[in-house]
Design a protein around this motif. Structure first.
Motif, mmCIF file in Angstrom:
data_model
loop_
_atom_site.group_PDB
_atom_site.id
_atom_site.type_symbol
_atom_site.label_atom_id
_atom_site.label_comp_id
_atom_site.label_asym_id
_atom_site.label_seq_id
_atom_site.Cartn_x
_atom_site.Cartn_y
_atom_site.Cartn_z
ATOM 1 N N ALA A 1 30.437 15.658 -6.325
ATOM 2 C CA ALA A 1 29.460 15.165 -6.314
ATOM 3 C C ALA A 1 28.540 13.788 -4.989
ATOM 4 C CB ALA A 1 29.116 13.209 -7.377
ATOM 5 N N ARG A 2 27.182 13.646 -5.027
ATOM 6 C CA ARG A 2 26.705 13.135 -3.731
ATOM 7 C C ARG A 2 25.561 11.666 -4.479
ATOM 8 N NH1 ARG A 2 22.363 17.614 -1.280
ATOM 9 N NH2 ARG A 2 20.814 16.948 -3.698
ATOM 10 N N TRP A 3 25.441 10.916 -3.579
ATOM 11 C CA TRP A 3 23.831 10.528 -3.778
ATOM 12 C C TRP A 3 22.979 10.701 -3.847
ATOM 13 C CZ3 TRP A 3 24.653 4.477 -4.207
ATOM 14 C CH2 TRP A 3 26.397 4.307 -3.739
ATOM 15 N N GLY A 4 22.555 10.153 -5.704
ATOM 16 C CA GLY A 4 21.578 11.036 -6.219
ATOM 17 C C GLY A 4 20.522 9.683 -5.775
ATOM 18 N N ARG A 5 20.428 8.827 -5.505
ATOM 19 C CA ARG A 5 19.508 7.870 -4.580
ATOM 20 C C ARG A 5 19.698 6.701 -3.524
ATOM 21 N NH1 ARG A 5 19.894 3.363 -9.555
ATOM 22 N NH2 ARG A 5 20.110 5.874 -10.504
ATOM 23 N N HIS B 1 20.841 11.532 4.224
ATOM 24 C CA HIS B 1 20.300 10.550 3.118
ATOM 25 C C HIS B 1 19.628 9.287 3.140
ATOM 26 C CE1 HIS B 1 20.734 10.203 -0.742
ATOM 27 N NE2 HIS B 1 20.855 8.784 -1.088
ATOM 28 N N ALA C 1 25.430 12.339 -10.694
ATOM 29 C CA ALA C 1 25.007 12.129 -9.390
ATOM 30 C C ALA C 1 25.927 10.276 -9.351
ATOM 31 C CB ALA C 1 23.528 11.966 -8.354
ATOM 32 N N LYS D 1 25.392 6.591 -8.214
ATOM 33 C CA LYS D 1 24.447 5.702 -8.542
ATOM 34 C C LYS D 1 24.982 4.205 -7.978
ATOM 35 C CE LYS D 1 24.457 3.583 -13.109
ATOM 36 N NZ LYS D 1 23.366 3.461 -14.199
ATOM 37 N N TYR E 1 25.054 17.490 1.554
ATOM 38 C CA TYR E 1 23.687 16.513 1.290
ATOM 39 C C TYR E 1 21.965 17.746 1.479
ATOM 40 C CZ TYR E 1 25.296 12.500 -0.046
ATOM 41 O OH TYR E 1 25.335 10.654 -0.424
ATOM 42 N N ALA F 1 23.393 18.117 -6.701
ATOM 43 C CA ALA F 1 24.413 16.883 -6.140
ATOM 44 C C ALA F 1 25.349 16.858 -6.955
ATOM 45 C CB ALA F 1 22.572 15.739 -6.816
#
Length: 208
Positions: free
Chosen positions: A21-25, A55, A117, A119, A184, A190
């Protein structure tokens, strides 16, 4: 360069499951419990890693206000005294008890959106004798690198996320930096729970 098997191991948990998982925001960091100099070092490390990943950062998160929180303290019990911490971290009391029993000096917690993702993340650092000897820039870089993606719980047990680049100079391991940038890549998902995702990541490493 790291092999596809090596990439897969970075996201394969102790129970054998694969989870990426990566940052979604955009990331909005805040630092508690340290002086202004260390605060700037931590925020500088966040900016450097986020920029490397391709990002974004922001001034505020519309839902949470801030979403990447670093806490520096001397004893785990101090977390129990932080206002509203028990609301942000369910079962805070039992968690603190487990960390004290394990004599842990660091712990990271992630929160996820509906798609899976990242948050939000909480980074707890108990500044014992061991961590207190680590230069602030080294400690900050290591923590940010381990928070920019959801790595396996065993990813860095045998080898650090950092590497020596010269006398007294520490950098992010180049292979780990390449994995972060590949993770990324806008064409990559994500969130992934199938190990075939590691093959896709690996195929992009030479392009990162």
């Amino acid at each position: 360069m790291i092999s596809s098997e090596g990439v897969e191991a970075l996201f394969t948990r102790a129970d054998g499951s694969y989870l990426f998982a990566r940052w979604g925001r955009p990331i909005v960091p805040v630092v508690f419990g340290t002086d202004d100099k260390t605060l700037e070092i931590v925020k500088g490390a966040v900016e450097a890693v986020v920029m490397m990943a391709g990002h974004q950062m922001a001034e505020t998160d519309p839902e949470l206000g801030v979403n990447l929180m670093f806490f520096f303290f001397r004893e785990w019990d101090e977390l129990l005294e932080v206002p509203d911490m028990d609301r942000m971290i369910p079962d805070l009391g039992p968690l603190v008890a487990r960390l004290k029993a394990a004599e842990a000096n660091q712990y990271r917690i992630f929160r996820f959106d509906e798609a899976g993702a990242i948050k939000a993340s909480f980074v707890f650092l108990r500044m014992d004798d061991q961590l207190s000897k680590v230069p602030a820039d080294t400690l900050a870089l290591a923590q940010v690198a381990q928070t920019i993606l959801l790595w396996s719980d065993t990813a860095f047990t045998d080898r650090s996320v950092l590497a020596q680049a010269g006398e007294g100079q520490v950098i992010l391991r180049p292979d780990i930096g390449a994995v972060i940038r590949a993770g990324y890549d806008p064409v990559m998902p994500a969130v992934a729970q199938d190990a075939s995702h590691a093959l896709r990541l690996s195929a992009r490493l030479g392009q990162m």
